[in-house]
Design a protein around this motif. Structure first.
Motif, PDB file in Angstrom:
ATOM      1  N   LEU A 165     109.512  87.981  43.959  1.00  0.00           N
ATOM      2  CA  LEU A 165     109.228  88.561  42.701  1.00  0.00           C
ATOM      3  C   LEU A 165     110.338  88.467  41.712  1.00  0.00           C
ATOM      4  O   LEU A 165     111.478  88.699  42.092  1.00  0.00           O
ATOM      5  N   GLU A 166     109.730  88.269  40.662  1.00  0.00           N
ATOM      6  CA  GLU A 166     110.633  88.093  39.232  1.00  0.00           C
ATOM      7  C   GLU A 166     111.346  89.878  39.073  1.00  0.00           C
ATOM      8  O   GLU A 166     112.526  89.936  39.029  1.00  0.00           O
ATOM      9  N   TYR A 167     110.296  90.593  39.327  1.00  0.00           N
ATOM     10  CA  TYR A 167     110.764  92.045  38.992  1.00  0.00           C
ATOM     11  C   TYR A 167     109.419  92.918  39.329  1.00  0.00           C
ATOM     12  O   TYR A 167     108.403  92.176  39.707  1.00  0.00           O
ATOM     13  N   ALA A 168     109.698  94.128  39.561  1.00  0.00           N
ATOM     14  CA  ALA A 168     108.523  95.211  39.783  1.00  0.00           C
ATOM     15  C   ALA A 168     108.606  96.107  38.754  1.00  0.00           C
ATOM     16  O   ALA A 168     109.251  96.652  38.297  1.00  0.00           O
ATOM     17  N   GLU A 169     107.261  96.155  37.879  1.00  0.00           N
ATOM     18  CA  GLU A 169     107.445  96.907  36.753  1.00  0.00           C
ATOM     19  C   GLU A 169     106.840  98.378  36.975  1.00  0.00           C
ATOM     20  O   GLU A 169     105.686  98.547  37.848  1.00  0.00           O
ATOM     21  N   GLN A 170     107.533  99.271  36.614  1.00  0.00           N
ATOM     22  CA  GLN A 170     107.240 100.811  36.825  1.00  0.00           C
ATOM     23  C   GLN A 170     106.327 101.082  37.965  1.00  0.00           C
ATOM     24  O   GLN A 170     105.515 101.581  38.435  1.00  0.00           O
ATOM     25  N   PRO A 171     107.211 100.804  39.374  1.00  0.00           N
ATOM     26  CA  PRO A 171     106.609 101.068  40.385  1.00  0.00           C
ATOM     27  C   PRO A 171     106.407 102.427  40.938  1.00  0.00           C
ATOM     28  O   PRO A 171     105.605 103.008  41.468  1.00  0.00           O
ATOM     29  N   ALA A 216      98.462  98.597  42.923  1.00  0.00           N
ATOM     30  CA  ALA A 216      98.622 100.219  43.198  1.00  0.00           C
ATOM     31  C   ALA A 216      97.373 100.625  42.342  1.00  0.00           C
ATOM     32  O   ALA A 216      97.431 101.620  41.881  1.00  0.00           O
ATOM     33  N   GLU A 217      96.264  99.873  42.393  1.00  0.00           N
ATOM     34  CA  GLU A 217      94.930 100.327  41.533  1.00  0.00           C
ATOM     35  C   GLU A 217      94.259 101.283  42.601  1.00  0.00           C
ATOM     36  O   GLU A 217      94.469 101.310  43.737  1.00  0.00           O
ATOM     37  N   ALA A 230     108.982 101.585  48.120  1.00  0.00           N
ATOM     38  CA  ALA A 230     110.017 100.921  48.690  1.00  0.00           C
ATOM     39  C   ALA A 230     109.449 100.255  49.947  1.00  0.00           C
ATOM     40  O   ALA A 230     109.668  98.761  50.167  1.00  0.00           O
ATOM     41  N   ASP A 231     108.374 100.577  50.561  1.00  0.00           N
ATOM     42  CA  ASP A 231     107.659  99.870  51.725  1.00  0.00           C
ATOM     43  C   ASP A 231     106.892  98.653  50.838  1.00  0.00           C
ATOM     44  O   ASP A 231     106.928  97.547  51.682  1.00  0.00           O
ATOM     45  N   MET A 232     106.138  98.872  49.886  1.00  0.00           N
ATOM     46  CA  MET A 232     105.433  97.848  49.132  1.00  0.00           C
ATOM     47  C   MET A 232     106.181  96.713  48.743  1.00  0.00           C
ATOM     48  O   MET A 232     105.865  95.479  48.888  1.00  0.00           O
ATOM     49  N   VAL A 282     105.179  92.051  39.550  1.00  0.00           N
ATOM     50  CA  VAL A 282     104.092  92.852  39.679  1.00  0.00           C
ATOM     51  C   VAL A 282     104.102  94.272  39.093  1.00  0.00           C
ATOM     52  O   VAL A 282     105.198  94.628  38.544  1.00  0.00           O
ATOM     53  N   ASP A 283     103.090  95.074  38.657  1.00  0.00           N
ATOM     54  CA  ASP A 283     103.044  96.029  37.685  1.00  0.00           C
ATOM     55  C   ASP A 283     102.194  97.190  38.435  1.00  0.00           C
ATOM     56  O   ASP A 283     100.949  97.008  38.638  1.00  0.00           O
ATOM     57  N   ALA A 284     102.994  98.227  38.877  1.00  0.00           N
ATOM     58  CA  ALA A 284     102.113  99.487  39.523  1.00  0.00           C
ATOM     59  C   ALA A 284     101.739 100.487  38.589  1.00  0.00           C
ATOM     60  O   ALA A 284     101.132 101.239  38.848  1.00  0.00           O
ATOM     61  N   ASN A 285     102.243 100.422  37.267  1.00  0.00           N
ATOM     62  CA  ASN A 285     101.918 101.656  36.381  1.00  0.00           C
ATOM     63  C   ASN A 285     102.339 102.937  36.893  1.00  0.00           C
ATOM     64  O   ASN A 285     101.599 104.065  36.609  1.00  0.00           O
TER      65      ASN A 285
END
Length: 335
Positions: free
Chosen positions: A168-174, A117-118, A157-159, A145-148
């Motif tokens: 993925l282990e988890y998604a950080e702050q999507p 999400a850069e 949801a889509d990504m 993954v980390d979307a900050n």
């Protein structure tokens, strides 16, 4: 440092400023738009602490970072319950072709955090980057993954549905809003997408970090020592949230990373690799024995700051003065 807890810290800000050193440390790879990291270090009776809130942070937010630095320099930390801390590799928002070179900086890490999400990049960039990490690290590595907070609820949801095949282990702050995190967990469950959610900014930048647990907005919490005001405060947040915790850091010198290691080493349970391997992104440090991953872990040990390195990497005088004023402002804003 462990076990040394004087009754009080410095009585005045002048005591803090007396031992203040400001350094500029170059990065070996561009990270979140920066190529160097400027940090202030304070020296107290117990050792060194790091004060390095990002430049846009106001005094009230920066005050917590100062509290963490003073804890390190004047009080110390709890006794560790483990002798080393497993850490993840951190992959900035680089082109997929650059992923192998980034991962080569991390000795023995079997978990990678991938920035997504850069701003200025698209969905394909994120997917290709995560695919490259999986290709390099193999099927058994853990990838998070980390979307900050960079995605809307719909985008997240889509990504995450698109990235879920990479296990993925988890998604950080999507998403930025904690309520959106709670909704996202429900939406993913309805879609049959098995990606746990981790909260970072919703912990460290929140007036009420416990809201994450109350709203059931995350499966994991990410805690950082400096934004939470120190190791002792961070331990309280973890205990009150009652969720699995991952200890992470900003781009810190080894002094700042040592505080993160102290927190991770003191947690009763630690089931995930921590985001404390970012010293591998620096091209210079304030110690000749920097805290960088070896066989995928950081040891729980002291950091010996070298005065010659402090002199070598000293920031220009105007920046020194800017940081001194910033310490004064943060001190005045402390509760």
């Amino acid at each position: 440092m462990s076990g040394q807890r004087p009754v009080s810290g410095p009585a005045t800000v002048e005591e803090v400023l007396e031992g203040l050193r400001v350094v500029t440390l170059p990065l070996g790879i561009r990270f979140r738009g920066v190529t160097e990291r400027e940090v202030a270090l304070v020296r107290g009776p117990v050792g060194w602490g790091e004060f390095a809130p990002f430049v846009e942070y106001a005094p009230q937010e920066s005050a917590r970072w100062l509290d963490a630095a003073l804890e390190a320099a004047w009080q110390g930390w709890p006794e560790p319950v483990r002798g080393e801390v497993a850490v993840n590799a951190t992959v900035p928002a680089v082109p997929a072709a650059d992923v192998p070179a980034v991962l080569a900086r991390y000795d023995g890490c079997t978990t990678a955090k991938v920035k997504v999400a850069e701003r200025g990049q698209g969905e394909r960039d994120d997917i290709d980057r995560v695919a490259a990490v999986r290709d390099v690290m193999g099927p058994h590595a853990r990838i998070r993954v980390d979307a900050n907070g960079g995605w809307s609820l719909t985008q997240a949801a889509d990504m995450l549905a698109a990235l879920a095949p990479f296990d993925l282990e988890y998604a950080e702050q999507p998403c930025a809003d904690v309520r959106d995190l709670a909704r996202l967990r429900i939406d993913l469950a309805h879609q049959g997408v098995d990606v746990p959610i981790a909260a970072d900014e919703s912990i460290r930048k929140a007036e009420d970090p416990l809201e994450v647990a109350r709203l059931r907005a995350a499966d994991v919490i990410v805690v950082k020592v400096a934004p939470l005001g120190g190791v002792a405060s961070a331990l309280d947040v973890v205990a009150e949230c009652g969720l699995p915790a991952v200890v992470s850091s900003a781009i810190d010198s080894s002094v700042g990373l040592r505080a993160g290691v102290a927190l991770a080493a003191a947690l009763p349970d630690l089931d995930h690799a921590c985001g404390l391997g970012t010293g591998a992104l620096l091209s210079a440090d304030v110690t000749h024995e920097p805290l960088v991953p070896v066989r995928g872990a950081l040891p729980v040990r002291a950091v010996q700051v070298d005065e010659m390195l402090l002199d070598r990497h000293a920031s220009p005088t105007p920046r020194q003065e800017w940081w001194r004023e910033r310490v004064r402002a943060a001190w005045a804003a402390r509760r």
